[in-house]
Design a protein around this motif. Structure first.
Motif, PDB file in Angstrom:
ATOM      1  N   HIS A 141     -20.201   6.104 -11.290  1.00  0.00           N
ATOM      2  CA  HIS A 141     -21.273   5.981 -10.515  1.00  0.00           C
ATOM      3  C   HIS A 141     -22.444   6.926 -10.988  1.00  0.00           C
ATOM      4  O   HIS A 141     -22.167   7.723 -11.892  1.00  0.00           O
ATOM      5  CB  HIS A 141     -20.540   6.592  -9.249  1.00  0.00           C
TER       6      HIS A 141
ATOM      7  N   MET B  90     -13.777   8.209 -13.377  1.00  0.00           N
ATOM      8  CA  MET B  90     -13.502   8.124 -12.223  1.00  0.00           C
ATOM      9  C   MET B  90     -12.004   7.574 -11.668  1.00  0.00           C
ATOM     10  O   MET B  90     -11.576   7.022 -12.745  1.00  0.00           O
ATOM     11  CB  MET B  90     -14.585   7.260 -11.635  1.00  0.00           C
TER      12      MET B  90
ATOM     13  N   GLY C 126     -21.164  16.298  -0.103  1.00  0.00           N
ATOM     14  CA  GLY C 126     -20.593  14.836  -0.526  1.00  0.00           C
ATOM     15  C   GLY C 126     -20.260  14.729  -1.796  1.00  0.00           C
ATOM     16  O   GLY C 126     -20.149  15.660  -2.824  1.00  0.00           O
ATOM     17  N   GLY C 127     -20.000  13.483  -2.262  1.00  0.00           N
ATOM     18  CA  GLY C 127     -19.579  12.905  -3.493  1.00  0.00           C
ATOM     19  C   GLY C 127     -20.563  13.372  -4.658  1.00  0.00           C
ATOM     20  O   GLY C 127     -20.161  13.989  -5.811  1.00  0.00           O
ATOM     21  N   SER C 128     -21.609  13.117  -4.124  1.00  0.00           N
ATOM     22  CA  SER C 128     -22.718  13.237  -5.260  1.00  0.00           C
ATOM     23  C   SER C 128     -22.933  14.755  -5.580  1.00  0.00           C
ATOM     24  O   SER C 128     -22.820  15.105  -6.771  1.00  0.00           O
ATOM     25  CB  SER C 128     -24.278  12.726  -4.862  1.00  0.00           C
TER      26      SER C 128
ATOM     27  N   HIS D 285     -17.396  10.199   4.055  1.00  0.00           N
ATOM     28  CA  HIS D 285     -17.790   8.932   4.500  1.00  0.00           C
ATOM     29  C   HIS D 285     -17.024   7.689   4.118  1.00  0.00           C
ATOM     30  O   HIS D 285     -17.328   6.635   4.494  1.00  0.00           O
ATOM     31  CB  HIS D 285     -19.408   8.881   4.930  1.00  0.00           C
ATOM     32  N   LYS D 286     -16.267   8.074   3.092  1.00  0.00           N
ATOM     33  CA  LYS D 286     -15.715   6.919   2.415  1.00  0.00           C
ATOM     34  C   LYS D 286     -14.103   6.808   3.157  1.00  0.00           C
ATOM     35  O   LYS D 286     -13.494   5.850   2.536  1.00  0.00           O
ATOM     36  CB  LYS D 286     -15.709   6.937   0.873  1.00  0.00           C
TER      37      LYS D 286
ATOM     38  N   ASN E 236     -16.009   2.008  -7.933  1.00  0.00           N
ATOM     39  CA  ASN E 236     -16.510   1.653  -6.485  1.00  0.00           C
ATOM     40  C   ASN E 236     -17.106   0.201  -6.414  1.00  0.00           C
ATOM     41  O   ASN E 236     -17.505  -0.325  -5.344  1.00  0.00           O
ATOM     42  CB  ASN E 236     -17.742   2.745  -6.121  1.00  0.00           C
TER      43      ASN E 236
ATOM     44  N   VAL F 176     -13.925   9.742  -5.065  1.00  0.00           N
ATOM     45  CA  VAL F 176     -14.411   9.328  -3.961  1.00  0.00           C
ATOM     46  C   VAL F 176     -13.889   8.174  -3.394  1.00  0.00           C
ATOM     47  O   VAL F 176     -13.752   8.025  -2.173  1.00  0.00           O
ATOM     48  CB  VAL F 176     -16.069   9.205  -4.101  1.00  0.00           C
ATOM     49  N   GLN F 177     -13.638   7.041  -4.255  1.00  0.00           N
ATOM     50  CA  GLN F 177     -12.900   5.736  -3.735  1.00  0.00           C
ATOM     51  C   GLN F 177     -11.437   5.859  -3.653  1.00  0.00           C
ATOM     52  O   GLN F 177     -11.077   4.926  -2.860  1.00  0.00           O
ATOM     53  CB  GLN F 177     -13.332   4.573  -4.524  1.00  0.00           C
TER      54      GLN F 177
ATOM     55  N   ASP G 291     -19.885  15.829  -7.607  1.00  0.00           N
ATOM     56  CA  ASP G 291     -19.838  15.214  -8.921  1.00  0.00           C
ATOM     57  C   ASP G 291     -20.956  16.174  -9.919  1.00  0.00           C
ATOM     58  O   ASP G 291     -20.735  16.535 -11.064  1.00  0.00           O
ATOM     59  CB  ASP G 291     -20.517  13.781  -8.959  1.00  0.00           C
TER      60      ASP G 291
HETATM   61  C1  LIG Z   1     -19.979   6.909  -2.313  1.00  0.00           C
HETATM   62  C2  LIG Z   1     -19.726   7.373  -3.718  1.00  0.00           C
HETATM   63  C3  LIG Z   1     -20.443   8.601  -4.465  1.00  0.00           C
HETATM   64  C4  LIG Z   1     -21.346   9.316  -3.657  1.00  0.00           C
HETATM   65  O1  LIG Z   1     -20.856   9.929  -2.493  1.00  0.00           O
HETATM   66  P1  LIG Z   1     -21.842  10.646  -1.467  1.00  0.00           P
HETATM   67  O2  LIG Z   1     -21.067  11.399  -0.515  1.00  0.00           O
HETATM   68  O3  LIG Z   1     -22.575   9.254  -0.970  1.00  0.00           O
HETATM   69  O4  LIG Z   1     -22.746  11.316  -2.129  1.00  0.00           O
HETATM   70  C5  LIG Z   1     -19.776   8.934  -5.530  1.00  0.00           C
HETATM   71  N1  LIG Z   1     -19.107   8.238  -6.458  1.00  0.00           N
HETATM   72  C6  LIG Z   1     -18.261   7.073  -6.147  1.00  0.00           C
HETATM   73  C7  LIG Z   1     -17.438   6.461  -6.855  1.00  0.00           C
HETATM   74  C8  LIG Z   1     -18.741   6.792  -4.674  1.00  0.00           C
HETATM   75  O5  LIG Z   1     -18.018   5.436  -4.296  1.00  0.00           O
END
Ligand SMILES: *Cc1c(COP(=O)(O)O)cnc(C)c1O
Length: 394
Positions: free
Chosen positions: A99, A146, A68-70, A200-201, A150, A177-178, A73
């Motif tokens: 984030h 970013m 995922g995003g975390s 999932h976004k 978000n 991610v956004q 990053d």
């Molecule tokens: C949701 C989000 C994340 C985290 O992504 P996950 O897949 O939930 O780990 C990181 N950065 C931004 C800007 C987000 O909106």
């Protein structure tokens, strides 16, 4: 139920669900296995990699699938930091409203001796490329900013920031991610070295995302183990999730222009409607924001109560980031754009998408107006403001 919290997560698209179940039922082999069933999974995995890469203008070998995003990053930042440390470069530039996957990683690095500069995002929630340029030093090893915020949805001048970093030969990572699936992103045109994304976004499944790493940029592992993902991310790949992510991304990207036009119209209607509430203010630049993001502060009320009462009316929204809900601290993003504590507490984020309708937007406007008025009717803070005992800020 009206779902207006798409910045927290989105509903999976039926096509992505179909891909996911089909993979689980039919192509469940391990992509590292050499026999036919494993190789089928490997082929599906590589096809997904090509799809994802094509959408952002990358090469397939520049994509690392993550959880995922975390994770993306963390890997990008820790990798750049490790590389920097080896060269004696221990300065990192970011912003105050990233984030927490970025901010907490930077905090960890600060404790390890890195010098972290968090740039101002100004009242409109936008970083200035010239301030990035001015902050870069001889010992800067990374700039991480970013793509779109978000909470308040503001879009950063990524291409210009990327150009500054390129010119000064500093690695540039962006948490996109956004942005991915919602805004046009091209890693080459936008001068991006590393980019994080999360399925999932954009109507994909949770627990899957990717990190783009430009060819030639060294990357170290976050997770050690097998040789999956060209040795850069160990662990048997989440093939169903990855393939479903590719389906969702392909689908949403094909409709981006149409979605943007429609969702922007709804967003502007929502902003205009909520602006009629006295002593309220939109957070973040009105134009340079994600098509579906609306974020307001209402003076004299408390965001959590607003959310609960909206929930009673069937409206799902958020006060800021899902990751910080439950904590009583006001949003670090709203503080970063200069909102004082009391005002930041009365915030509401509505994040809409193409599934939302004009009728829903009108219902949200009515409901928020009613709830804000109701909460103010017995708020001691509001009473003090009305009697002149306290001064209005908004
Ligand atoms: C949701 C989000 C994340 C985290 O992504 P996950 O897949 O939930 O780990 C990181 N950065 C931004 C800007 C987000 O909106």
């Amino acid at each position: 139920m009206i779902y207006a919290d798409n910045a927290a997560t989105t509903k999976m698209s039926p096509a992505a669900i179909r891909t996911m179940t089909a993979m689980m039922e039919e192509v469940w082999g391990n992509p590292s296995s050499l026999y036919g069933h494993g190789q089928k999974a490997k082929e599906a995995l590589e096809e997904a990699r090509e799809t994802v890469a094509a959408v952002i203008g990358a090469q397939p070998q520049e994509i690392i699938f993550t959880s995922g995003g975390s994770e993306a990053d963390n890997q990008a930042i820790l990798s750049a930091a490790a590389l920097g440390k080896k060269k004696g470069k221990m300065h990192i530039i970011s912003t105050a409203f990233e984030h927490h996957a970025v901010l907490h990683t930077l905090e960890k690095l600060r404790k390890e001796g890195f010098d972290i500069t968090l740039l101002d995002v100004h009242e409109n929630g936008i970083v200035l490329p010239e301030e990035v340029a001015a902050a870069i030093r001889e010992d800067t090893c990374l700039v991480t900013i970013m793509f779109a915020n978000n909470e308040i949805g503001t879009i950063q001048p990524i291409r210009e920031i990327g150009a500054v970093c390129r010119e000064k030969k500093v690695l540039f990572h962006t948490d996109a991610v956004q942005a991915i699936g919602h805004l046009p992103v091209n890693v080459a045109d936008d001068n991006i070295d590393m980019l994080s994304s999360s399925a999932h976004k954009f109507h994909g499944p949770k627990g899957v995302g990717f990190l783009y790493v430009r060819k030639g940029v060294p990357i170290t592992n976050l997770i050690e183990g097998g040789a999956q993902e060209r040795g850069k991310r160990a662990g048997t790949e989440n093939v169903p999730g990855i393939c479903a992510m590719a389906t969702a991304l392909k689908e949403i990207s094909a409709k981006m222009e149409e979605n943007t036009e429609y969702v922007t119209k709804l967003r502007n209607r929502l902003i205009d409607g909520l602006s009629e509430i006295p002593h309220s203010a939109l957070n973040g630049d009105r134009e340079k924001r994600l098509p579906g993001n609306v974020n307001f502060c209402f003076e004299g009320i408390e965001g959590e109560s607003l959310l609960l009462l909206l929930d009673d009316k069937g409206i799902q929204a958020s006060s800021g980031s899902a990751c910080t809900s439950g904590s009583l601290d006001p949003s670090h993003v709203l503080l970063a754009i200069g909102r004082v504590h009391d005002v930041a507490h009365g915030s509401l984020r509505l994040s809409i998408m193409e599934e939302n309708t004009e009728a829903e937007v009108d219902e949200i406007i009515r409901a928020v107006k009613d709830v804000v008025e109701y909460l103010r009717s017995f708020s001691p803070v509001w009473r003090d403001l009305m009697s002149g005992k306290a001064k209005f800020i908004l």
